[in-house]
Design a protein around this motif. Structure first.
Motif, PDB file in Angstrom:
ATOM      1  N   VAL A  44       5.023  -3.321   5.135  1.00  0.00           N
ATOM      2  CA  VAL A  44       5.608  -1.985   5.348  1.00  0.00           C
ATOM      3  C   VAL A  44       5.244  -1.544   6.744  1.00  0.00           C
ATOM      4  N   SER A  45       6.078  -0.663   7.332  1.00  0.00           N
ATOM      5  CA  SER A  45       5.791  -0.162   8.669  1.00  0.00           C
ATOM      6  C   SER A  45       5.411   1.308   8.573  1.00  0.00           C
ATOM      7  N   PHE A  46       4.610   1.733   9.541  1.00  0.00           N
ATOM      8  CA  PHE A  46       4.154   3.119   9.540  1.00  0.00           C
ATOM      9  C   PHE A  46       4.023   3.560  10.989  1.00  0.00           C
ATOM     10  N   THR A  47       4.593   4.731  11.300  1.00  0.00           N
ATOM     11  CA  THR A  47       4.600   5.200  12.678  1.00  0.00           C
ATOM     12  C   THR A  47       3.646   6.373  12.794  1.00  0.00           C
ATOM     13  N   PHE A  48       2.890   6.373  13.873  1.00  0.00           N
ATOM     14  CA  PHE A  48       1.936   7.467  14.068  1.00  0.00           C
ATOM     15  C   PHE A  48       1.787   7.702  15.559  1.00  0.00           C
ATOM     16  N   ALA A  49       1.151   8.845  15.894  1.00  0.00           N
ATOM     17  CA  ALA A  49       0.958   9.170  17.308  1.00  0.00           C
ATOM     18  C   ALA A  49      -0.503   9.513  17.522  1.00  0.00           C
ATOM     19  N   PRO A  57       0.824  -1.206   0.000  1.00  0.00           N
ATOM     20  CA  PRO A  57       0.000   0.000   0.000  1.00  0.00           C
ATOM     21  C   PRO A  57       0.862   1.261   0.000  1.00  0.00           C
ATOM     22  N   LYS A  58       0.336   2.287  -0.637  1.00  0.00           N
ATOM     23  CA  LYS A  58       1.086   3.540  -0.740  1.00  0.00           C
ATOM     24  C   LYS A  58       0.360   4.637   0.007  1.00  0.00           C
ATOM     25  N   LYS A  59       1.064   5.727   0.208  1.00  0.00           N
ATOM     26  CA  LYS A  59       0.482   6.953   0.784  1.00  0.00           C
ATOM     27  C   LYS A  59      -0.264   6.648   2.071  1.00  0.00           C
ATOM     28  N   GLU A  63      -5.208  -6.213  -5.139  1.00  0.00           N
ATOM     29  CA  GLU A  63      -6.322  -7.169  -5.048  1.00  0.00           C
ATOM     30  C   GLU A  63      -6.195  -8.044  -3.818  1.00  0.00           C
ATOM     31  N   THR A  64      -5.335  -7.616  -2.902  1.00  0.00           N
ATOM     32  CA  THR A  64      -5.116  -8.502  -1.750  1.00  0.00           C
ATOM     33  C   THR A  64      -5.706  -7.884  -0.495  1.00  0.00           C
ATOM     34  N   ASP A  65      -5.933  -8.735   0.481  1.00  0.00           N
ATOM     35  CA  ASP A  65      -6.331  -8.253   1.796  1.00  0.00           C
ATOM     36  C   ASP A  65      -5.097  -7.770   2.533  1.00  0.00           C
ATOM     37  N   LEU A  66      -5.352  -6.973   3.602  1.00  0.00           N
ATOM     38  CA  LEU A  66      -4.230  -6.491   4.392  1.00  0.00           C
ATOM     39  C   LEU A  66      -4.374  -6.974   5.815  1.00  0.00           C
ATOM     40  N   LEU A  67      -3.210  -7.246   6.419  1.00  0.00           N
ATOM     41  CA  LEU A  67      -3.217  -7.566   7.842  1.00  0.00           C
ATOM     42  C   LEU A  67      -2.431  -6.458   8.529  1.00  0.00           C
ATOM     43  N   ILE A  68      -3.082  -5.758   9.472  1.00  0.00           N
ATOM     44  CA  ILE A  68      -2.431  -4.625  10.141  1.00  0.00           C
ATOM     45  C   ILE A  68      -2.233  -4.990  11.591  1.00  0.00           C
ATOM     46  N   GLU A  69      -0.985  -4.892  12.032  1.00  0.00           N
ATOM     47  CA  GLU A  69      -0.689  -5.233  13.418  1.00  0.00           C
ATOM     48  C   GLU A  69      -0.093  -4.021  14.102  1.00  0.00           C
ATOM     49  N   ILE A  70      -0.640  -3.678  15.270  1.00  0.00           N
ATOM     50  CA  ILE A  70      -0.046  -2.587  16.050  1.00  0.00           C
ATOM     51  C   ILE A  70       0.998  -3.242  16.950  1.00  0.00           C
ATOM     52  N   ILE A  71       2.246  -2.911  16.689  1.00  0.00           N
ATOM     53  CA  ILE A  71       3.338  -3.615  17.375  1.00  0.00           C
ATOM     54  C   ILE A  71       3.209  -3.481  18.887  1.00  0.00           C
ATOM     55  N   GLU A  72       2.928  -2.263  19.370  1.00  0.00           N
ATOM     56  CA  GLU A  72       2.933  -1.991  20.812  1.00  0.00           C
ATOM     57  C   GLU A  72       1.805  -2.736  21.545  1.00  0.00           C
ATOM     58  N   THR A  73       0.677  -2.836  20.917  1.00  0.00           N
ATOM     59  CA  THR A  73      -0.444  -3.454  21.646  1.00  0.00           C
ATOM     60  C   THR A  73      -0.701  -4.886  21.207  1.00  0.00           C
ATOM     61  N   GLY A  74      -0.153  -5.248  20.062  1.00  0.00           N
ATOM     62  CA  GLY A  74      -0.409  -6.607  19.569  1.00  0.00           C
ATOM     63  C   GLY A  74      -1.764  -6.750  18.888  1.00  0.00           C
ATOM     64  N   ALA A  75      -2.554  -5.697  18.828  1.00  0.00           N
ATOM     65  CA  ALA A  75      -3.867  -5.799  18.184  1.00  0.00           C
ATOM     66  C   ALA A  75      -3.699  -5.999  16.692  1.00  0.00           C
ATOM     67  N   THR A 117       3.211   7.329  20.745  1.00  0.00           N
ATOM     68  CA  THR A 117       3.632   6.967  19.396  1.00  0.00           C
ATOM     69  C   THR A 117       3.523   5.452  19.228  1.00  0.00           C
ATOM     70  N   TYR A 118       3.003   5.051  18.080  1.00  0.00           N
ATOM     71  CA  TYR A 118       2.817   3.615  17.790  1.00  0.00           C
ATOM     72  C   TYR A 118       3.338   3.303  16.413  1.00  0.00           C
ATOM     73  N   THR A 119       3.616   2.008  16.220  1.00  0.00           N
ATOM     74  CA  THR A 119       4.039   1.571  14.890  1.00  0.00           C
ATOM     75  C   THR A 119       3.059   0.515  14.378  1.00  0.00           C
ATOM     76  N   ALA A 120       2.587   0.729  13.147  1.00  0.00           N
ATOM     77  CA  ALA A 120       1.703  -0.266  12.517  1.00  0.00           C
ATOM     78  C   ALA A 120       2.484  -1.011  11.470  1.00  0.00           C
ATOM     79  N   ARG A 121       2.340  -2.330  11.447  1.00  0.00           N
ATOM     80  CA  ARG A 121       2.991  -3.141  10.423  1.00  0.00           C
ATOM     81  C   ARG A 121       1.881  -3.620   9.505  1.00  0.00           C
ATOM     82  N   ILE A 122       2.033  -3.306   8.223  1.00  0.00           N
ATOM     83  CA  ILE A 122       0.964  -3.605   7.275  1.00  0.00           C
ATOM     84  C   ILE A 122       1.482  -4.626   6.282  1.00  0.00           C
ATOM     85  N   CYS A 123       0.842  -5.821   6.275  1.00  0.00           N
ATOM     86  CA  CYS A 123       1.301  -6.907   5.399  1.00  0.00           C
ATOM     87  C   CYS A 123       0.221  -7.288   4.405  1.00  0.00           C
ATOM     88  N   MET A 124       0.652  -7.880   3.300  1.00  0.00           N
ATOM     89  CA  MET A 124      -0.297  -8.254   2.252  1.00  0.00           C
ATOM     90  C   MET A 124      -0.604  -9.744   2.362  1.00  0.00           C
TER      91      MET A 124
END
Ligand SMILES: *[C@@H]1O[C@H](CO)[C@@H](O)[C@H](O)[C@H]1NC(C)=O
Ligand SMILES: *[C@@H]1O[C@H](CO)[C@@H](O)[C@H](O)[C@H]1NC(C)=O
Ligand SMILES: *[C@@H]1O[C@H](CO)[C@@H](O)[C@H](O)[C@H]1NC(C)=O
Ligand SMILES: *[C@@H]1O[C@H](CO)[C@@H](O)[C@H](O)[C@H]1NC(C)=O
Ligand SMILES: *[C@@H]1O[C@H](CO)[C@@H](O)[C@H](O)[C@H]1NC(C)=O
Ligand SMILES: *[C@@H]1O[C@H](CO)[C@@H](O)[C@H](O)[C@H]1NC(C)=O
Ligand SMILES: *[C@@H]1O[C@H](CO)[C@@H](O)[C@H](O)[C@H]1NC(C)=O
Ligand SMILES: *[C@@H]1O[C@H](CO)[C@@H](O)[C@H](O)[C@H]1NC(C)=O
Length: 895
Positions: free
Chosen positions: A858-863, A781-783, A807-819, A840-847
């Motif tokens: 890909v990883s993405f950091t947000f607060a 995923p982009k942007k 055309e794929t599903d995504l699996l998003i994992e919040i590293i800090e909480t494990g959700a 601040t948290y990091t999301a790991r987004i996998c296909m």
């Protein structure tokens, strides 16, 4: 005048009833009576009367007759006076007991001669008749010189001088003769305390009244009768001078009770085990009771003999008449000792006979026995039920009657048939032993019927036997045409509707539920039949013998076509036959039917099958009544695969069925059955793992004109099967783990099936997957951005690339909480919740491609927002999007 006296007169007056001439002269009237039968209860149990008999009562009416002292010569004119004793010496009777005497005679009956002397008339005391206290003639008529004629019915020894009653016409009369044998519960005196009572009434019976009893516990004997003797009409009330007094009437009565038992040594004489005479009081020879009833009533509430099978209790009621006569010694005026008037006796008898053993059927004894205890002519019948029986006997009391009951059976919760209302038969009939042992019954509706025959002996001991009958004049075998219950060839190809069979010579035809007999099936008419439910067991337990009602176990229906056992059936069908032929016409074959055995709704057989042949498989179903129905199914045979031309493969075909597409074009046709289905599989070459399978039904047309014009079809059975096939493959089906994109080889296997499900196949090996359209750009995923921020969560947004990776599903994992969140490819955001503010948290987004991790993350950091920093102006409405599958979402959302 009481009724007994009237009864005595009755016989006399009945003679006059027939005379129609009007009465005249000295006519009197009086009541007369005749007997009528009135039923009375001879056997009563606490619940009511169970047997009736007739007793006799008098009905009164008024008759005319000549007054006492007068008679008529047959013309009903009562003007002839009666003189008794008769007028003697030529006297004539001028009025009742009034004689007109000739000269020289005088006295009430002109018996005294008047002798003349010089002084005039004097009475000669020399009686013309010489009867005297020494030669009495009373009651009688004495004629000179000493000729005594006794009054009608009287006489005796010559010396008795007519005093004794000697005629049978002058017997005492016995009335109201009853004996009651009862079992009472002696607690209180209420009516309920009666257990049972047997009553015998011999009032108007010359023969012994017999009452059979099947009960053995008694504690009360109550016996009663009345006896009476009437002074006969015309009796000479005028007594000669030598008779001072004369009285007759009932002088004695008694009740004699004997209990006898069967002689144990089989001898003809019975053993007497109780012999008791009850003497009745209130009268004697010196105080006879006349012109009224002498009552005798004895109640013995200690009467409880031990009664055994075969005992008889005989009760004799006896009465005797008689009386006395007192003579006077006319010589010196003294009384002689009283003469006893000897009379007649009469008696009546009742007998209680005891039998506790039920009738037996000859089949229960040793020896041959031809007759059936109960038989039904056809126990599976379209005609009325014909019932017959025989061979029943009873040693002691003898057979009395048969009680026939017919029940309609219904299924219980488990589908077993039983008499649901065991006391509500649909038909009953009593048949005497002497009547033909035959009955017939036409049920109102089809069903299972049970026939109960209760064979009763004279004491009403009974044994019940049962036979079953299936009556049905209406049902038929029906065919269920619904798809669920269709008839088909299970070994044929299901995919093409079981019409075609290819590979095997074994054919299985299945017709589950196709044939049925609705009435038999719905009413469970062929099911097992349970025993008749025992009735009145409690009554028997409470001391009343023979009250339990049940079918004797050895006499239940275990014979014939419809016994208590279930008739094996499927939906009411009991037999199937199969046949097969290759004829074109649909006419039922005549010969070579084969029974389906073991019985089932399917049949497997071998047949030589050649491509292009068409076989008909016939099934004929029979119900138990012999009704049948048949049906057939067709089978086409195709033993060869379709022919498939060399495929043309166009990698990265534009304008195909898919956005990123490759295309096969090839020809496929089948001369026998036609091409039905194209199936394809994507297989990893090295591991054999099947990545994708799919199939498509080949186009055909039922437009017949196409068969004439189109060169593009193979025409079979009026169907145009297209020859040229197009198969599009989606390039995205090749998506594979990133690491292997370069090296992997995937084989596309294509199977072309005909209707008989025989396949031809070809395959195509695909390498360099990354060169396929849609797979060239390996990106996630982009942007990725936060589009909304709260103190406890954020909304993440992204864009998907324009490729198979979009055309794929995504699996998003919040590293800090494990959700973890799973987001389907159609959605481009996720609301991440349950976070802490200002962190601040990091999301790991996998296909994911069909649950396969493509190894592309890909990883993405947000607060999250600070407390005051939250986006009040445009509050985000969080939508919880897809989650979940096998990932567990951990929510901390408690707002
Ligand atoms: C005979 O017994 C049956 C019961 O088994 C009863 O219903 C019926 O009333 C009895 N009949 C007589 C005459 O006792
Ligand atoms: C007695 O009287 C009867 C009838 O009146 C008569 O028949 C009979 O002959 C008489 N006997 C004698 C001995 O007179
Ligand atoms: C009844 O009378 C008969 C003869 O008259 C006698 O033998 C018997 O004992 C009497 N029975 C009773 C119970 O008094
Ligand atoms: C009357 O006569 C009878 C027989 O002749 C005699 O036995 C009896 O004693 C007499 N009685 C009197 C009171 O004379
Ligand atoms: C059986 O016999 C009795 C007496 O003989 C008679 O009253 C009754 O009607 C008969 N019953 C039948 C069903 O024939
Ligand atoms: C079947 O029997 C019933 C009586 O049980 C009768 O009313 C009906 O007419 C019969 N039907 C046929 C088709 O014979
Ligand atoms: C045939 O019928 C039997 C008995 O009902 C059943 O066990 C069997 O599964 C059936 N076979 C087929 C092929 O339907
Ligand atoms: C069937 O025909 C339709 C249109 O006639 C066509 O779009 C489709 O591709 C055909 N399918 C196959 C498998 O040939």
């Amino acid at each position: 005048m009481n009724w007994k006296m009237l009864a005595a007169f009755m016989l006399v007056f009945l003679l006059f009833i027939s005379q129609s001439k009007a009465w005249s002269g000295n006519v009197c009237t009086r009541k007369a009576a005749y007997w009528v039968a009135r039923p009375y209860c001879i056997i009563r149990y606490w619940w009511g009367c169970s047997a009736w008999r007739n007793s006799w009562v008098l009905v009164y009416y008024t008759v005319q007759y000549c007054c006492p002292g007068w008679t008529h010569n047959g013309n009903n004119d009562c003007i002839i006076p009666i003189c008794y004793p008769t007028c003697k010496n030529g006297g004539t009777c001028t009025g009742p007991n009034s004689c007109s005497c000739p000269d020289l005679y005088t006295g009430p009956t002109c018996e005294t001669k008047i002798s003349m002397n010089v002084k005039g008339l004097t009475v000669n005391t020399d009686n013309g008749a010489h009867c005297s206290y020494l030669y009495p003639c009373y009651p009688g008529d004495c004629v000179q010189p000493n000729n005594c004629t006794c009054f009608k019915g009287f006489g005796g020894t010559p010396s008795s001088g007519c005093k004794d009653i000697i005629s049978n016409d002058e017997k005492p009369q016995l009335g109201k003769v009853t004996a009651i044998l009862a079992n009472l519960k002696k607690t209180t005196n209420e009516r309920d305390d009666l257990q049972y009572v047997f009553v015998a009434d011999a009032t108007n019976d010359k023969e012994t009244q017999i009452v059979w009893s099947n009960q053995n516990q008694f504690n009360l004997l109550s016996v009663e009768f009345e006896s009476m003797y009437m002074t006969p009409g015309g009796f000479p009330l005028q007594k000669p001078a030598y008779v001072y007094d004369y009285g007759i009437g009932i002088v004695k009565s008694s009740i004699h009770v004997i209990l006898t038992k069967i002689n144990q040594n089989d001898g003809p004489t019975r053993n007497v085990c109780l012999d008791r005479t009850y003497n009745c009081s209130g009268f004697s020879y010196l105080t006879p009771i006349f012109d009224t009833t002498a009552k005798c009533y004895i109640k013995d509430d200690q009467f409880s003999p031990l009664i055994a099978n075969g005992d008889w209790l005989t009760i004799t009621f006896q009465a005797e008449n008689g009386g006395f006569r007192t003579r006077v010694n006319t010589d010196n005026g003294t009384y002689l000792p009283r003469d006893m008037v000897i009379g007649m006796t009469d008696s009546k008898r009742v007998e209680f006979k005891f039998d506790f053993e039920a009738a037996t059927h000859c089949s229960e004894k040793i020896g041959t026995c031809q007759e059936k205890p109960l038989a039904i002519a056809e126990d599976i019948s379209k005609k009325p039920i014909e019932i017959s029986w025989g061979g029943w006997s009873d040693d002691l009391a003898g057979m009395w009657q048969y009680y026939l009951e017919i029940f309609k059976l219904s299924p219980d919760l488990y589908g077993r048939l039983v008499e649901m209302e065991p006391l509500k038969p649909v038909y009953t009939e009593f048949i005497n032993e002497s009547d033909p042992h035959y009955a017939t019954f036409t049920p109102k509706e089809p069903g299972m019927y049970s026939v109960l025959l209760e064979a009763r002996d004279m004491a009403n001991n009974s044994k019940i036997t049962r036979r079953l009958c299936l009556y049905d004049n209406v049902s038929t075998v029906e065919i269920d045409t619904t798809e669920m219950h269709s008839m088909y060839i299970a070994t044929a190809a299901g995919e093409s509707g079981f019409m075609w069979q290819g590979s095997s010579d074994v054919i299985t035809v299945v017709w589950s539920g196709h044939f049925f007999n609705r009435i038999h099936n719905e009413n469970k008419l062929l099911s097992q039949v349970l025993s008749y439910p025992v009735q009145f067991a409690d009554v028997e337990d409470n001391g009343i013998l023979s009250s339990r009602k049940y079918v004797y176990s050895r006499l239940d229906d275990e014979e014939g076509s419809r016994s208590i056992n279930e008739i094996t059936n499927l939906n009411g069908i009991v037999r199937f036959e199969v046949n097969e032929d290759f004829a074109d016409s649909a006419t039922l074959p005549i010969a070579n039917w084969k029974d389906v055995s073991p019985f089932a709704e399917n049949y497997t057989f071998q047949a030589k099958l050649f491509s292009g042949r068409k076989m008909k498989v016939w099934v004929r179903a029979y119900d138990i009544m012999g009704n049948n129905a048949f049906d057939f199914t067709e089978l086409n045979i195709d033993r060869t695969p379709p022919s498939v031309g060399i495929p043309e493969i166009q990698r990265n075909y534009q304008n195909g069925a898919y956005k990123y597409c490759s295309r096969f074009t090839f020809s496929a046709s089948d001369d026998e059955s036609g091409v039905h289905t194209i199936e394809y599989k994507l297989i990893m070459k090295d591991t054999g793992e099947v990545k994708y399978t799919g199939k498509t039904i080949v186009n055909f047309s039922t437009d017949l004109s196409m068969c004439q014009t189109e060169t593009e079809c193979t025409c079979k059975d009026k169907i145009c099967f297209k020859i040229n096939q197009v198969l599009d493959i989606n390039n995205c089906w090749f998506l594979t783990h990133t690491d292997r994109m370069k090296s992997a080889a995937i084989i596309v296997q294509v199977f072309v099936y005909n209707q008989a499900w025989i396949a031809s196949s070809f395959s195509w090996e695909v390498t360099k997957l990354y060169t396929l359209d849609g797979l060239t750009e390996m990106s996630g995923p982009k942007k990725i951005m936060v589009s909304s921020k709260q103190t406890n969560g954020v909304r993440l947004n992204w864009e998907l690339p324009d490729s198979c990776y979009g055309e794929t599903d995504l699996l998003i994992e919040i590293i800090e909480t494990g959700a973890k969140y799973r987001v389907t490819k159609e959605v481009n955001f996720v609301d991440v919740l349950g976070l802490d503010e200002g962190k601040t948290y990091t999301a790991r987004i996998c296909m994911l491609y069909q649950n396969d991790d493509l190894g592309h993350c890909v990883s993405f950091t947000f607060a999250t927002a600070e407390k005051d920093d939250s986006d009040h102006s445009a509050p985000v409405k969080f939508v919880v999007t897809g989650v979940i599958g096998r990932y567990k979402e951990i929510h901390r959302c408690d707002w």
